[in-house]
Design a protein around this motif. Structure first.
Motif, PDB file in Angstrom:
ATOM      1  N   GLN A  89      26.536  -2.113   3.052  1.00 56.16           N
ATOM      2  CA  GLN A  89      26.302  -0.824   3.700  1.00 56.16           C
ATOM      3  C   GLN A  89      25.849   0.241   2.695  1.00 56.16           C
ATOM      4  OE1 GLN A  89      29.609   0.674   5.979  1.00 56.16           O
ATOM      5  NE2 GLN A  89      28.756   2.718   6.148  1.00 56.16           N
ATOM      6  N   SER A  90      26.308   0.104   1.453  1.00 57.89           N
ATOM      7  CA  SER A  90      26.026   1.117   0.429  1.00 57.89           C
ATOM      8  C   SER A  90      24.817   0.786  -0.440  1.00 57.89           C
ATOM      9  CB  SER A  90      27.254   1.302  -0.468  1.00 57.89           C
ATOM     10  OG  SER A  90      28.360   1.732   0.293  1.00 57.89           O
ATOM     11  N   ARG A  91      24.073  -0.221  -0.068  1.00 56.51           N
ATOM     12  CA  ARG A  91      22.912  -0.593  -0.888  1.00 56.51           C
ATOM     13  C   ARG A  91      21.712   0.295  -0.545  1.00 56.51           C
ATOM     14  NH1 ARG A  91      23.543  -7.273  -0.848  1.00 56.51           N
ATOM     15  NH2 ARG A  91      25.657  -7.242  -1.709  1.00 56.51           N
ATOM     16  N   VAL A  92      21.892   1.574  -0.834  1.00 56.03           N
ATOM     17  CA  VAL A  92      20.847   2.574  -0.605  1.00 56.03           C
ATOM     18  C   VAL A  92      20.601   3.292  -1.926  1.00 56.03           C
ATOM     19  CG1 VAL A  92      20.136   4.598   0.693  1.00 56.03           C
ATOM     20  CG2 VAL A  92      21.602   2.881   1.778  1.00 56.03           C
ATOM     21  N   LEU A  93      19.373   3.270  -2.384  1.00 60.36           N
ATOM     22  CA  LEU A  93      19.015   3.882  -3.657  1.00 60.36           C
ATOM     23  C   LEU A  93      18.181   5.135  -3.392  1.00 60.36           C
ATOM     24  CD1 LEU A  93      18.886   3.755  -6.770  1.00 60.36           C
ATOM     25  CD2 LEU A  93      16.863   2.292  -6.531  1.00 60.36           C
ATOM     26  N   VAL A  94      18.737   6.287  -3.716  1.00 60.62           N
ATOM     27  CA  VAL A  94      18.058   7.565  -3.490  1.00 60.62           C
ATOM     28  C   VAL A  94      17.636   8.147  -4.837  1.00 60.62           C
ATOM     29  CG1 VAL A  94      18.286   9.920  -2.642  1.00 60.62           C
ATOM     30  CG2 VAL A  94      19.327   8.027  -1.377  1.00 60.62           C
ATOM     31  N   THR A  95      16.324   8.384  -4.984  1.00 61.12           N
ATOM     32  CA  THR A  95      15.774   8.940  -6.217  1.00 61.12           C
ATOM     33  C   THR A  95      14.764  10.039  -5.884  1.00 61.12           C
ATOM     34  OG1 THR A  95      14.029   7.256  -6.260  1.00 61.12           O
ATOM     35  CG2 THR A  95      16.058   6.764  -7.473  1.00 61.12           C
ATOM     36  N   ALA A  96      14.232  10.668  -6.931  1.00 60.15           N
ATOM     37  CA  ALA A  96      13.317  11.789  -6.731  1.00 60.15           C
ATOM     38  C   ALA A  96      11.988  11.354  -6.122  1.00 60.15           C
ATOM     39  CB  ALA A  96      13.080  12.508  -8.055  1.00 60.15           C
ATOM     40  N   HIS A  97      11.422  10.250  -6.615  1.00 60.00           N
ATOM     41  CA  HIS A  97      10.172   9.761  -6.023  1.00 60.00           C
ATOM     42  C   HIS A  97      10.244   8.252  -5.883  1.00 60.00           C
ATOM     43  CE1 HIS A  97       8.715   8.327  -9.930  1.00 60.00           C
ATOM     44  NE2 HIS A  97       7.536   8.019  -9.429  1.00 60.00           N
ATOM     45  N   ASP A  98       9.375   7.711  -5.051  1.00 59.18           N
ATOM     46  CA  ASP A  98       9.512   6.317  -4.627  1.00 59.18           C
ATOM     47  C   ASP A  98       8.917   5.336  -5.646  1.00 59.18           C
ATOM     48  OD1 ASP A  98      10.119   4.128  -3.129  1.00 59.18           O
ATOM     49  OD2 ASP A  98       8.587   4.447  -1.596  1.00 59.18           O
ATOM     50  N   ALA A  99       9.504   5.346  -6.850  1.00 59.31           N
ATOM     51  CA  ALA A  99       9.054   4.412  -7.882  1.00 59.31           C
ATOM     52  C   ALA A  99       9.714   3.048  -7.736  1.00 59.31           C
ATOM     53  CB  ALA A  99       9.349   4.973  -9.271  1.00 59.31           C
ATOM     54  N   PHE A 100      10.788   2.963  -6.933  1.00 65.15           N
ATOM     55  CA  PHE A 100      11.629   1.769  -6.909  1.00 65.15           C
ATOM     56  C   PHE A 100      11.406   0.906  -5.663  1.00 65.15           C
ATOM     57  CE2 PHE A 100      13.668   4.680  -9.807  1.00 65.15           C
ATOM     58  CZ  PHE A 100      14.162   3.860 -10.820  1.00 65.15           C
ATOM     59  N   HIS A 101      10.262   1.049  -5.020  1.00 62.68           N
ATOM     60  CA  HIS A 101       9.984   0.293  -3.804  1.00 62.68           C
ATOM     61  C   HIS A 101      10.042  -1.219  -4.058  1.00 62.68           C
ATOM     62  CE1 HIS A 101       8.141  -0.889  -0.010  1.00 62.68           C
ATOM     63  NE2 HIS A 101       7.237  -1.567  -0.692  1.00 62.68           N
ATOM     64  N   GLY A 136       6.592  10.821  -2.639  1.00 61.36           N
ATOM     65  CA  GLY A 136       5.971   9.526  -2.410  1.00 61.36           C
ATOM     66  C   GLY A 136       5.858   8.717  -3.694  1.00 61.36           C
ATOM     67  N   LEU A 137       4.866   7.828  -3.727  1.00 62.86           N
ATOM     68  CA  LEU A 137       4.687   6.958  -4.888  1.00 62.86           C
ATOM     69  C   LEU A 137       4.294   7.741  -6.127  1.00 62.86           C
ATOM     70  CD1 LEU A 137       2.778   3.951  -3.277  1.00 62.86           C
ATOM     71  CD2 LEU A 137       5.211   4.112  -3.823  1.00 62.86           C
ATOM     72  N   SER A 138       3.651   8.868  -5.945  1.00 68.64           N
ATOM     73  CA  SER A 138       3.255   9.714  -7.071  1.00 68.64           C
ATOM     74  C   SER A 138       4.061  10.999  -7.052  1.00 68.64           C
ATOM     75  CB  SER A 138       1.758  10.053  -6.996  1.00 68.64           C
ATOM     76  OG  SER A 138       1.414  11.034  -7.960  1.00 68.64           O
ATOM     77  N   THR A 139       4.396  11.491  -8.244  1.00 70.70           N
ATOM     78  CA  THR A 139       5.112  12.752  -8.336  1.00 70.70           C
ATOM     79  C   THR A 139       4.199  13.934  -8.010  1.00 70.70           C
ATOM     80  OG1 THR A 139       4.669  12.728 -10.722  1.00 70.70           O
ATOM     81  CG2 THR A 139       6.830  11.964  -9.990  1.00 70.70           C
ATOM     82  N   GLU A 140       2.924  13.668  -7.773  1.00 73.99           N
ATOM     83  CA  GLU A 140       2.026  14.721  -7.305  1.00 73.99           C
ATOM     84  C   GLU A 140       2.287  15.065  -5.836  1.00 73.99           C
ATOM     85  OE1 GLU A 140      -2.068  14.495  -9.772  1.00 73.99           O
ATOM     86  OE2 GLU A 140      -1.712  12.774  -8.469  1.00 73.99           O
ATOM     87  N   ALA A 163       0.828  -1.205   0.000  1.00 74.14           N
ATOM     88  CA  ALA A 163       0.000   0.000   0.000  1.00 74.14           C
ATOM     89  C   ALA A 163       0.861   1.252   0.000  1.00 74.14           C
ATOM     90  CB  ALA A 163      -0.921   0.004   1.212  1.00 74.14           C
ATOM     91  N   ASP A 164       0.289   2.310  -0.494  1.00 78.45           N
ATOM     92  CA  ASP A 164       0.912   3.623  -0.450  1.00 78.45           C
ATOM     93  C   ASP A 164       0.910   4.097   1.009  1.00 78.45           C
ATOM     94  OD1 ASP A 164       1.587   6.300  -0.547  1.00 78.45           O
ATOM     95  OD2 ASP A 164       0.252   6.776  -2.220  1.00 78.45           O
ATOM     96  N   PRO A 165       2.075   4.388   1.593  1.00 81.39           N
ATOM     97  CA  PRO A 165       2.117   4.833   2.995  1.00 81.39           C
ATOM     98  C   PRO A 165       1.271   6.083   3.247  1.00 81.39           C
ATOM     99  CG  PRO A 165       4.323   4.332   2.191  1.00 81.39           C
ATOM    100  CD  PRO A 165       3.418   4.302   1.003  1.00 81.39           C
TER     101      PRO A 165
END
Length: 307
Positions: free
Chosen positions: A191-203, A218-222, A122-124
């Motif tokens: 330790q470095s397995r952290v993926l930082v992006t603009a929005h949470d498309a990669f969950h 969040g999940l939407s760029t809105e 679910a979307d948090p």
């Protein structure tokens, strides 16, 4: 006799009128006319349908489906299509009313909604809505392949055997891609397995391959983001000694650049690790313009930047 002759004269005209209506084949070459929303689905249709389909995707490279508003030409294309495939789960949020209309007229399939609910998250920010980005977990995406196969067979049962054969061959390629991804991710220190992006498309991607995913939006760029979100990301980068963050092809890089600058002010050097394809694929007729090529590009970009 005069009435009979009049009917005989009029009959070809009536038949011609019938042929020019909805009963006329949409395509003279006999192929099924398919319209999809995102190109990821279009690529599945091409692989499963092969020579029996013509496919057009409404959303091209760099297009954000969360914010996409259909124009009159899109409605016309869907009107002329014989089968429509879209993602669903509110990915194409601005088009929900269009899909409701189309479902009353022709076969219209939300392929992501074929994924079993127990596999969905679910979307948090809105627990009543599922994360729609199912193409980032290959095991989930295979359900979309099955849904496309089902839809094509229901409309064109004469080519059932071909569609099933193509689908199985394509899923084998997806299994090979999955194995490749898992092997490459192992090159990144844990330790470095952290993926930082603009929005949470990669969950789903993170869950599938053991990466902690951090998105400013969040999940939407809105969704909105603020200084607290930027600070939260910077703290994670510093604590985990992460050296790279990523921009997305369909999202503005403004938020990620703010993270890079903020981290630099705190004495932590972070680079842009590359551009990832999230909600859109690459240009047509390129490797990244296919689902497999897009996915492989993302894996290679992430690994090379983080390892």
């Amino acid at each position: 006799m005069k009435k009979l002759m009049f009917v005989l004269f009029l009959l070809p005209v009536l038949l011609l009128g019938c042929q020019s209506g909805d009963a006329q084949p949409k395509n003279e070459d006999g192929k099924v006319e398919v319209v999809t929303t995102i190109a990821q689905i279009g690529d599945v249709v091409k692989n499963v349908g092969g020579e029996h389909v013509n496919v057009e995707s409404l959303m091209g490279p760099g297009t954000d489906p969360h914010l996409y508003k259909p124009v009159s030409s899109d409605i016309e294309k869907m009107d002329q299509a014989e089968v429509i495939f879209y993602n669903g789960h509110h990915l194409e949020g601005q088009m929900n009313s269009v899909f409701k209309k189309m479902k009353k007229q022709k076969p219209t399939y939300p392929v992501a909604e074929a994924v079993p609910e127990e596999m969905m998250d679910a979307d948090p920010e809105n627990p009543e809505i599922y994360d729609p980005h199912v193409w980032f977990d290959i095991e989930m995406w295979k359900y979309a392949v099955d849904e496309v196969t089902k839809g094509l067979i229901e409309y064109d049962p004469d080519n059932k055997e071909t569609y099933e054969k193509n689908a199985e061959a394509y899923k084998k390629e997806l299994d090979e891609l999955n194995a490749y991804a898992k092997k490459r991710i192992e090159e990144i220190p844990e330790q470095s397995r952290v993926l930082v992006t603009a929005h949470d498309a990669f969950h789903y991607f993170g869950k599938a391959y053991g990466l902690e995913v951090k998105g400013l939006q969040g999940l939407s760029t809105e969704s909105e983001y603020g200084l607290n979100d930027i600070e939260r990301i910077i703290n994670t980068l510093t604590e985990r000694d992460v050296k790279a963050v990523f921009v997305e092809s369909s999202v503005s890089d403004r938020s990620i650049n703010a993270v890079v600058e903020g981290a630099k002010k705190q004495g932590h050097e972070v680079n842009i690790g590359g551009e990832l394809y999230s909600d859109a694929m690459g240009p047509k007729d390129t490797e990244e313009g296919t689902y497999i090529g897009m996915f492989r590009h993302n894996i290679d970009t992430i690994v090379e930047a983080l390892k």
